[in-house]
Design a protein around this motif. Sequence first.
Motif, PDB file in Angstrom:
ATOM      1  N   GLY A 101       0.789  -1.216   0.000  1.00 60.30           N
ATOM      2  CA  GLY A 101       0.000   0.000   0.000  1.00 60.30           C
ATOM      3  C   GLY A 101       0.827   1.273   0.000  1.00 60.30           C
ATOM      4  O   GLY A 101       1.769   1.437  -0.754  1.00 60.30           O
ATOM      5  N   ARG A 102       0.450   2.198   0.925  1.00 63.61           N
ATOM      6  CA  ARG A 102       1.055   3.535   0.952  1.00 63.61           C
ATOM      7  C   ARG A 102       2.519   3.519   1.382  1.00 63.61           C
ATOM      8  O   ARG A 102       3.319   4.309   0.893  1.00 63.61           O
ATOM      9  CB  ARG A 102       0.281   4.426   1.893  1.00 63.61           C
ATOM     10  CG  ARG A 102      -1.032   4.831   1.337  1.00 63.61           C
ATOM     11  CD  ARG A 102      -1.685   5.825   2.235  1.00 63.61           C
ATOM     12  NE  ARG A 102      -2.983   6.162   1.681  1.00 63.61           N
ATOM     13  CZ  ARG A 102      -3.961   6.701   2.351  1.00 63.61           C
ATOM     14  NH1 ARG A 102      -3.781   6.977   3.628  1.00 63.61           N
ATOM     15  NH2 ARG A 102      -5.089   6.976   1.781  1.00 63.61           N
ATOM     16  N   SER A 103       2.896   2.687   2.288  1.00 64.36           N
ATOM     17  CA  SER A 103       4.277   2.688   2.773  1.00 64.36           C
ATOM     18  C   SER A 103       5.249   2.257   1.678  1.00 64.36           C
ATOM     19  O   SER A 103       6.354   2.780   1.583  1.00 64.36           O
ATOM     20  CB  SER A 103       4.419   1.792   4.001  1.00 64.36           C
ATOM     21  OG  SER A 103       4.157   0.452   3.666  1.00 64.36           O
ATOM     22  N   ALA A 104       4.869   1.330   0.832  1.00 72.19           N
ATOM     23  CA  ALA A 104       5.735   0.914  -0.276  1.00 72.19           C
ATOM     24  C   ALA A 104       5.872   2.032  -1.298  1.00 72.19           C
ATOM     25  O   ALA A 104       6.964   2.277  -1.831  1.00 72.19           O
ATOM     26  CB  ALA A 104       5.190  -0.355  -0.935  1.00 72.19           C
ATOM     27  N   ARG A 105       4.780   2.726  -1.575  1.00 72.73           N
ATOM     28  CA  ARG A 105       4.812   3.846  -2.526  1.00 72.73           C
ATOM     29  C   ARG A 105       5.692   4.966  -1.956  1.00 72.73           C
ATOM     30  O   ARG A 105       6.484   5.570  -2.677  1.00 72.73           O
ATOM     31  CB  ARG A 105       3.396   4.345  -2.766  1.00 72.73           C
ATOM     32  CG  ARG A 105       3.332   5.341  -3.889  1.00 72.73           C
ATOM     33  CD  ARG A 105       1.926   5.765  -4.243  1.00 72.73           C
ATOM     34  NE  ARG A 105       1.023   4.635  -4.328  1.00 72.73           N
ATOM     35  CZ  ARG A 105      -0.237   4.638  -3.879  1.00 72.73           C
ATOM     36  NH1 ARG A 105      -0.740   5.727  -3.326  1.00 72.73           N
ATOM     37  NH2 ARG A 105      -0.997   3.579  -3.993  1.00 72.73           N
ATOM     38  N   ARG A 106       5.568   5.244  -0.675  1.00 75.53           N
ATOM     39  CA  ARG A 106       6.353   6.289  -0.039  1.00 75.53           C
ATOM     40  C   ARG A 106       7.847   5.936  -0.090  1.00 75.53           C
ATOM     41  O   ARG A 106       8.692   6.790  -0.321  1.00 75.53           O
ATOM     42  CB  ARG A 106       5.901   6.443   1.406  1.00 75.53           C
ATOM     43  CG  ARG A 106       6.354   7.735   2.025  1.00 75.53           C
ATOM     44  CD  ARG A 106       5.754   7.959   3.388  1.00 75.53           C
ATOM     45  NE  ARG A 106       4.316   8.139   3.275  1.00 75.53           N
ATOM     46  CZ  ARG A 106       3.427   7.830   4.231  1.00 75.53           C
ATOM     47  NH1 ARG A 106       3.849   7.325   5.366  1.00 75.53           N
ATOM     48  NH2 ARG A 106       2.144   8.038   4.049  1.00 75.53           N
ATOM     49  N   ARG A 107       8.160   4.662   0.137  1.00 76.86           N
ATOM     50  CA  ARG A 107       9.564   4.230   0.055  1.00 76.86           C
ATOM     51  C   ARG A 107      10.119   4.425  -1.345  1.00 76.86           C
ATOM     52  O   ARG A 107      11.244   4.865  -1.525  1.00 76.86           O
ATOM     53  CB  ARG A 107       9.681   2.752   0.447  1.00 76.86           C
ATOM     54  CG  ARG A 107       9.992   2.539   1.894  1.00 76.86           C
ATOM     55  CD  ARG A 107      10.379   1.109   2.130  1.00 76.86           C
ATOM     56  NE  ARG A 107       9.407   0.200   1.554  1.00 76.86           N
ATOM     57  CZ  ARG A 107       8.563  -0.574   2.252  1.00 76.86           C
ATOM     58  NH1 ARG A 107       8.624  -0.583   3.548  1.00 76.86           N
ATOM     59  NH2 ARG A 107       7.701  -1.344   1.643  1.00 76.86           N
ATOM     60  N   ARG A 108       9.334   4.086  -2.380  1.00 78.73           N
ATOM     61  CA  ARG A 108       9.789   4.262  -3.768  1.00 78.73           C
ATOM     62  C   ARG A 108      10.014   5.745  -4.094  1.00 78.73           C
ATOM     63  O   ARG A 108      10.985   6.099  -4.750  1.00 78.73           O
ATOM     64  CB  ARG A 108       8.779   3.647  -4.729  1.00 78.73           C
ATOM     65  CG  ARG A 108       8.985   2.170  -4.905  1.00 78.73           C
ATOM     66  CD  ARG A 108       8.061   1.602  -5.955  1.00 78.73           C
ATOM     67  NE  ARG A 108       7.038   0.877  -5.214  1.00 78.73           N
ATOM     68  CZ  ARG A 108       5.734   0.895  -5.435  1.00 78.73           C
ATOM     69  NH1 ARG A 108       5.264   1.569  -6.435  1.00 78.73           N
ATOM     70  NH2 ARG A 108       4.913   0.229  -4.687  1.00 78.73           N
ATOM     71  N   VAL A 109       9.133   6.612  -3.629  1.00 80.31           N
ATOM     72  CA  VAL A 109       9.293   8.057  -3.876  1.00 80.31           C
ATOM     73  C   VAL A 109      10.543   8.581  -3.166  1.00 80.31           C
ATOM     74  O   VAL A 109      11.308   9.354  -3.727  1.00 80.31           O
ATOM     75  CB  VAL A 109       8.027   8.816  -3.425  1.00 80.31           C
ATOM     76  CG1 VAL A 109       8.269  10.316  -3.398  1.00 80.31           C
ATOM     77  CG2 VAL A 109       6.865   8.486  -4.342  1.00 80.31           C
ATOM     78  N   MET A 110      10.739   8.142  -1.938  1.00 79.86           N
ATOM     79  CA  MET A 110      11.931   8.579  -1.198  1.00 79.86           C
ATOM     80  C   MET A 110      13.214   8.053  -1.842  1.00 79.86           C
ATOM     81  O   MET A 110      14.217   8.761  -1.927  1.00 79.86           O
ATOM     82  CB  MET A 110      11.836   8.135   0.258  1.00 79.86           C
ATOM     83  CG  MET A 110      10.804   8.927   1.047  1.00 79.86           C
ATOM     84  SD  MET A 110      10.656   8.409   2.744  1.00 79.86           S
ATOM     85  CE  MET A 110      12.239   8.880   3.379  1.00 79.86           C
ATOM     86  N   LEU A 111      13.195   6.831  -2.333  1.00 80.04           N
ATOM     87  CA  LEU A 111      14.352   6.258  -3.015  1.00 80.04           C
ATOM     88  C   LEU A 111      14.647   7.010  -4.312  1.00 80.04           C
ATOM     89  O   LEU A 111      15.797   7.335  -4.606  1.00 80.04           O
ATOM     90  CB  LEU A 111      14.124   4.764  -3.297  1.00 80.04           C
ATOM     91  CG  LEU A 111      15.287   4.025  -3.948  1.00 80.04           C
ATOM     92  CD1 LEU A 111      16.499   4.053  -3.026  1.00 80.04           C
ATOM     93  CD2 LEU A 111      14.873   2.602  -4.265  1.00 80.04           C
ATOM     94  N   ALA A 112      13.619   7.350  -5.074  1.00 81.77           N
ATOM     95  CA  ALA A 112      13.796   8.118  -6.312  1.00 81.77           C
ATOM     96  C   ALA A 112      14.319   9.517  -5.996  1.00 81.77           C
ATOM     97  O   ALA A 112      15.189  10.049  -6.698  1.00 81.77           O
ATOM     98  CB  ALA A 112      12.486   8.190  -7.081  1.00 81.77           C
ATOM     99  N   GLY A 113      13.811  10.141  -4.930  1.00 79.16           N
ATOM    100  CA  GLY A 113      14.281  11.469  -4.526  1.00 79.16           C
ATOM    101  C   GLY A 113      15.738  11.441  -4.095  1.00 79.16           C
ATOM    102  O   GLY A 113      16.513  12.337  -4.422  1.00 79.16           O
ATOM    103  N   ALA A 114      16.125  10.401  -3.356  1.00 84.07           N
ATOM    104  CA  ALA A 114      17.517  10.275  -2.923  1.00 84.07           C
ATOM    105  C   ALA A 114      18.437  10.060  -4.121  1.00 84.07           C
ATOM    106  O   ALA A 114      19.534  10.636  -4.187  1.00 84.07           O
ATOM    107  CB  ALA A 114      17.660   9.130  -1.930  1.00 84.07           C
ATOM    108  N   ALA A 115      18.001   9.256  -5.078  1.00 83.81           N
ATOM    109  CA  ALA A 115      18.809   9.030  -6.281  1.00 83.81           C
ATOM    110  C   ALA A 115      18.949  10.314  -7.084  1.00 83.81           C
ATOM    111  O   ALA A 115      20.026  10.629  -7.599  1.00 83.81           O
ATOM    112  CB  ALA A 115      18.192   7.922  -7.125  1.00 83.81           C
ATOM    113  N   LEU A 116      17.868  11.086  -7.199  1.00 86.41           N
ATOM    114  CA  LEU A 116      17.912  12.356  -7.923  1.00 86.41           C
ATOM    115  C   LEU A 116      18.827  13.358  -7.214  1.00 86.41           C
ATOM    116  O   LEU A 116      19.617  14.046  -7.859  1.00 86.41           O
ATOM    117  CB  LEU A 116      16.500  12.928  -8.060  1.00 86.41           C
ATOM    118  CG  LEU A 116      16.377  14.224  -8.845  1.00 86.41           C
ATOM    119  CD1 LEU A 116      16.843  14.001 -10.284  1.00 86.41           C
ATOM    120  CD2 LEU A 116      14.953  14.719  -8.813  1.00 86.41           C
TER     121      LEU A 116
END
Length: 143
Positions: free
Chosen positions: A6-21
């Motif tokens: 659910g939401r926690s997995a989506r939040r982790r993916r967004v945070m991972l993409a932000g950290a990579a950027l």
Amino acid sequence: MRFGGGRSARRRRVMLAGAALAALVAVGLTLGVPLLRDRSQHRLERRTDREVTATAQRTRSVLLAEPSAREADLRRAADTVDGVEVLEVAAGAAEVRLVFRVRVAKTAASVFGWQRADAAGCFAQVVRRGSTPAPLERLSCPS
């Protein structure tokens, strides 16, 4: 019941993409800023060198304005141009040879702060008492 987090997995993916950027931007700035600063400095040095040549050409035109002048008059005429230092004056039978140094210092403001460039060049100009002007000759400067 939902599968996949659910939401926690989506939040982790967004945070991972932000950290990579953010890491990509940091690496880009680390590599890009020195290259841009060097390019800006080289541009200022080229402009300074062009100014040395332009000042030498101005000095040449001042010297050739009075081809029948004596060596002392030619020395004074060359000294009137900013940034010019007369190194040597040699009089021949029908000509006077002046060797002079041109120094130019430029500063410029950029995104990276103040940048400074110094350039110098030595030139020789033969002033003939006839109507044929001699070309301006670039020399290596004495130490």
